[in-house]
Design a protein around this motif. Sequence first.
Motif, PDB file in Angstrom:
ATOM      1  N   ILE A 469       0.838  -1.201   0.000  1.00  0.00           N
ATOM      2  CA  ILE A 469       0.000   0.000   0.000  1.00  0.00           C
ATOM      3  C   ILE A 469       0.873   1.251   0.000  1.00  0.00           C
ATOM      4  O   ILE A 469       0.583   2.230  -0.714  1.00  0.00           O
ATOM      5  CB  ILE A 469      -0.945  -0.023   1.212  1.00  0.00           C
ATOM      6  N   GLU A 470       1.936   1.227   0.759  1.00  0.00           N
ATOM      7  CA  GLU A 470       2.845   2.379   0.806  1.00  0.00           C
ATOM      8  C   GLU A 470       3.433   2.652  -0.575  1.00  0.00           C
ATOM      9  O   GLU A 470       3.645   3.811  -0.958  1.00  0.00           O
ATOM     10  CB  GLU A 470       3.951   2.137   1.829  1.00  0.00           C
ATOM     11  N   SER A 471       3.701   1.603  -1.342  1.00  0.00           N
ATOM     12  CA  SER A 471       4.209   1.796  -2.695  1.00  0.00           C
ATOM     13  C   SER A 471       3.193   2.521  -3.565  1.00  0.00           C
ATOM     14  O   SER A 471       3.553   3.402  -4.367  1.00  0.00           O
ATOM     15  CB  SER A 471       4.551   0.422  -3.301  1.00  0.00           C
ATOM     16  N   THR A 472       1.919   2.182  -3.398  1.00  0.00           N
ATOM     17  CA  THR A 472       0.874   2.888  -4.144  1.00  0.00           C
ATOM     18  C   THR A 472       0.791   4.342  -3.704  1.00  0.00           C
ATOM     19  O   THR A 472       0.562   5.245  -4.535  1.00  0.00           O
ATOM     20  CB  THR A 472      -0.481   2.192  -3.945  1.00  0.00           C
ATOM     21  N   GLU A 473       0.972   4.595  -2.405  1.00  0.00           N
ATOM     22  CA  GLU A 473       0.983   5.982  -1.917  1.00  0.00           C
ATOM     23  C   GLU A 473       2.060   6.790  -2.629  1.00  0.00           C
ATOM     24  O   GLU A 473       1.832   7.952  -3.005  1.00  0.00           O
ATOM     25  CB  GLU A 473       1.224   6.009  -0.411  1.00  0.00           C
ATOM     26  N   ALA A 474       3.222   6.200  -2.819  1.00  0.00           N
ATOM     27  CA  ALA A 474       4.313   6.906  -3.499  1.00  0.00           C
ATOM     28  C   ALA A 474       3.929   7.235  -4.941  1.00  0.00           C
ATOM     29  O   ALA A 474       4.227   8.326  -5.451  1.00  0.00           O
ATOM     30  CB  ALA A 474       5.573   6.050  -3.462  1.00  0.00           C
ATOM     31  N   GLN A 475       3.243   6.310  -5.601  1.00  0.00           N
ATOM     32  CA  GLN A 475       2.800   6.573  -6.970  1.00  0.00           C
ATOM     33  C   GLN A 475       1.747   7.673  -7.003  1.00  0.00           C
ATOM     34  O   GLN A 475       1.745   8.515  -7.914  1.00  0.00           O
ATOM     35  CB  GLN A 475       2.246   5.292  -7.577  1.00  0.00           C
ATOM     36  N   LEU A 476       0.852   7.684  -6.019  1.00  0.00           N
ATOM     37  CA  LEU A 476      -0.146   8.750  -5.942  1.00  0.00           C
ATOM     38  C   LEU A 476       0.522  10.104  -5.719  1.00  0.00           C
ATOM     39  O   LEU A 476       0.088  11.125  -6.271  1.00  0.00           O
ATOM     40  CB  LEU A 476      -1.140   8.460  -4.825  1.00  0.00           C
ATOM     41  N   ALA A 477       1.584  10.132  -4.916  1.00  0.00           N
ATOM     42  CA  ALA A 477       2.304  11.387  -4.666  1.00  0.00           C
ATOM     43  C   ALA A 477       2.929  11.916  -5.945  1.00  0.00           C
ATOM     44  O   ALA A 477       2.978  13.131  -6.182  1.00  0.00           O
ATOM     45  CB  ALA A 477       3.374  11.164  -3.600  1.00  0.00           C
ATOM     46  N   GLN A 478       3.409  11.002  -6.787  1.00  0.00           N
ATOM     47  CA  GLN A 478       4.034  11.409  -8.041  1.00  0.00           C
ATOM     48  C   GLN A 478       3.014  11.968  -9.041  1.00  0.00           C
ATOM     49  O   GLN A 478       3.367  12.740  -9.927  1.00  0.00           O
ATOM     50  CB  GLN A 478       4.771  10.226  -8.664  1.00  0.00           C
ATOM     51  N   SER A 479       1.762  11.553  -8.889  1.00  0.00           N
ATOM     52  CA  SER A 479       0.730  12.004  -9.829  1.00  0.00           C
ATOM     53  C   SER A 479       0.569  13.511  -9.794  1.00  0.00           C
ATOM     54  O   SER A 479       0.508  14.160 -10.837  1.00  0.00           O
ATOM     55  CB  SER A 479      -0.609  11.336  -9.509  1.00  0.00           C
ATOM     56  N   GLY A 480       0.473  14.057  -8.594  1.00  0.00           N
ATOM     57  CA  GLY A 480       0.343  15.495  -8.462  1.00  0.00           C
ATOM     58  C   GLY A 480      -1.062  16.038  -8.589  1.00  0.00           C
ATOM     59  O   GLY A 480      -1.297  17.223  -8.339  1.00  0.00           O
ATOM     60  N   SER A 481      -2.033  15.229  -8.966  1.00  0.00           N
ATOM     61  CA  SER A 481      -3.406  15.727  -9.097  1.00  0.00           C
ATOM     62  C   SER A 481      -4.017  15.910  -7.710  1.00  0.00           C
ATOM     63  O   SER A 481      -3.649  15.215  -6.757  1.00  0.00           O
ATOM     64  CB  SER A 481      -4.255  14.749  -9.904  1.00  0.00           C
ATOM     65  N   PRO A 482      -4.965  16.833  -7.561  1.00  0.00           N
ATOM     66  CA  PRO A 482      -5.606  17.028  -6.253  1.00  0.00           C
ATOM     67  C   PRO A 482      -6.274  15.759  -5.734  1.00  0.00           C
ATOM     68  O   PRO A 482      -6.203  15.457  -4.543  1.00  0.00           O
ATOM     69  CB  PRO A 482      -6.630  18.143  -6.524  1.00  0.00           C
ATOM     70  N   ALA A 483      -6.942  15.008  -6.602  1.00  0.00           N
ATOM     71  CA  ALA A 483      -7.605  13.780  -6.166  1.00  0.00           C
ATOM     72  C   ALA A 483      -6.585  12.761  -5.681  1.00  0.00           C
ATOM     73  O   ALA A 483      -6.768  12.130  -4.632  1.00  0.00           O
ATOM     74  CB  ALA A 483      -8.438  13.201  -7.304  1.00  0.00           C
TER      75      ALA A 483
END
Length: 596
Positions: A469-483
């Motif tokens: 799950i933490e790995s997915t969090e890192a990918q979400l952080a890289q996205s940069g979108s508000p959502a």
Amino acid sequence: MTYTAPLDDMLFNLRHLVRLDELAALDGFEDAGMPTAAAVLAECARFNEEAVAPLNAAGDREPAVLADDKVTTTPGFKDAFRRYAEGGWLGVQHPAQYGGQALPRVIAAACSEIVNAANLSFALCDLLSNSAIAALVSVGSDAMRDTYLPKLISGQWTGTMNLTEPQAGSDVGLVRTRAERQSDGTYKLFGTKIFITYGEHDLTENIVHLILARVAGAPAGVKGVSMFLVPKVLVNADGSLGKRNDVHAASLEHKLGIKASPTAVMQYGENGGATGYLIGEENRGLEYMFQMMNSARFAVGVQGVAIADRAYQQAVAYARERVQGRSVGAAAAGSVPIIAHPDVRRMLMEMRSKIQGCRAMIFAGAAAADLAERHPDAGVRQSEHDFYEFLLPLIKGYCTEMSLVVTSLGIQVHGGMGFIEETGAAQYYRDARILPIYEGTTAIQANDLVGRKTLRDGGAVARDVAARIESTEAQLAQSGSPAASAVRQALEHARRAFLEVVDHVVSHGGDSPEAVYAGSVPYLMLAGELVAGWQLGRALLAAERTAAAGESAEFLAAKAATALFFAEHVLVQAPVYRDRVLTGARSVLAMAADQF
């Protein structure tokens, strides 16, 4: 109310979350890529929407009946089951050597959701047959497999699980049904089993009962339980049907829901003993039972998503057509469809987000089971097996508890009309109410999560899930979108709460077991919501990647909005679950039993 299979969401999950084309690279799955999945699911949807779903309300009004030792199912069921069997739908995931299609379990899970959403009572016959098939594939003898599996997979015969007795529910060590050895190697069985789904019916010419019983001289408790195969009609050496066995349905239960599914009290051995055949070895029945039970528990989790989606679809349709009240803040004086009201939208979003999160979790679990069976790397096989085993109590426990919330909200969206049987909304709630109970209650799933899935390995697999799950969090952080940012933050907070609970369980499970198990269900709910939210976070990332290519903008925007709602309205409850586990035990256990 008609039913439409959610093929767009299923195919999205298969393509982007499960990565089915990668699964199709595994040995034996070469023809099971996205084109195959799309074709199979489209045909499954067509058949069930046209032939099975229209029987759902009729089954609630005209349930199965027992008369003269015969059960007659709801009008239309027999023909629908014949067509269902002829279509090969009982064998989607089963071995080709016995007539199955040998497709990945994740495709079978999608097919299972469709038939269960179309008609939960109808689908239960398939569910129990699948569980019997799973047990025979795993522990049956070659002769048993050759004799029974082709007929079970083709739907010419069906199967059951016979575990529960009047005095022995979840504690199978209390089983009293007895088995007496015969000189020819068979056994004679005597006893009563209750709550046997499709224990007797008119859909097929034979029923194969898998039964827990105790051989004379066996050890007390669970160590003395054996498993037997007891056909309704005995099978001759050439595979033809012989004489009727000494087994019959004594009565059918009158139930809150799933009324069209005949739930029988089964009597064995009233006229000299029911002929049975030992499965595997004596006194290993509990071990074998879990081959059936784990299959059934996964399938019941699928049922939770299925019935919830059926309720959601009807709630959306009603909210669009029901005109009531003025729009908040609007200048217009006229009434509007209730879907315009913010709180109705909130309820529909809660329904939608929980269904999609749980569906994605089930697909992830099914894909893990496929990888655990077929991946060429032994380390990957073990890792995916452990992941699947950890998810299993969440799939069964959380997804079924979710179905109660969603079907109840479906009634609420209908308002007073939801309380009226004619609308059909109440049937979904009544049907769903059994799901957190049978095949192991929510507490049993939660105890499994604490004991076998957390304490046994010191929380190793739980922490591995958190790392994923933490790995997915890192990918979400890289996205940069508000959502993506909002979902990442919610996931992080929930994951940290989850890890605090895991540490608490591991630290105190030995010295304070009662206190730890007092928080087992909140732990399960926290873990279930975390994993569902994680899958929705992965879906958000996939939607953003796909949107960049300009595909299906409306669907992908809805996918992102669904993930965001779950993060802001569901995942935010993680600290509450954590606190209930860490500090809530004292109030759970404060009163003595005789004070209630």
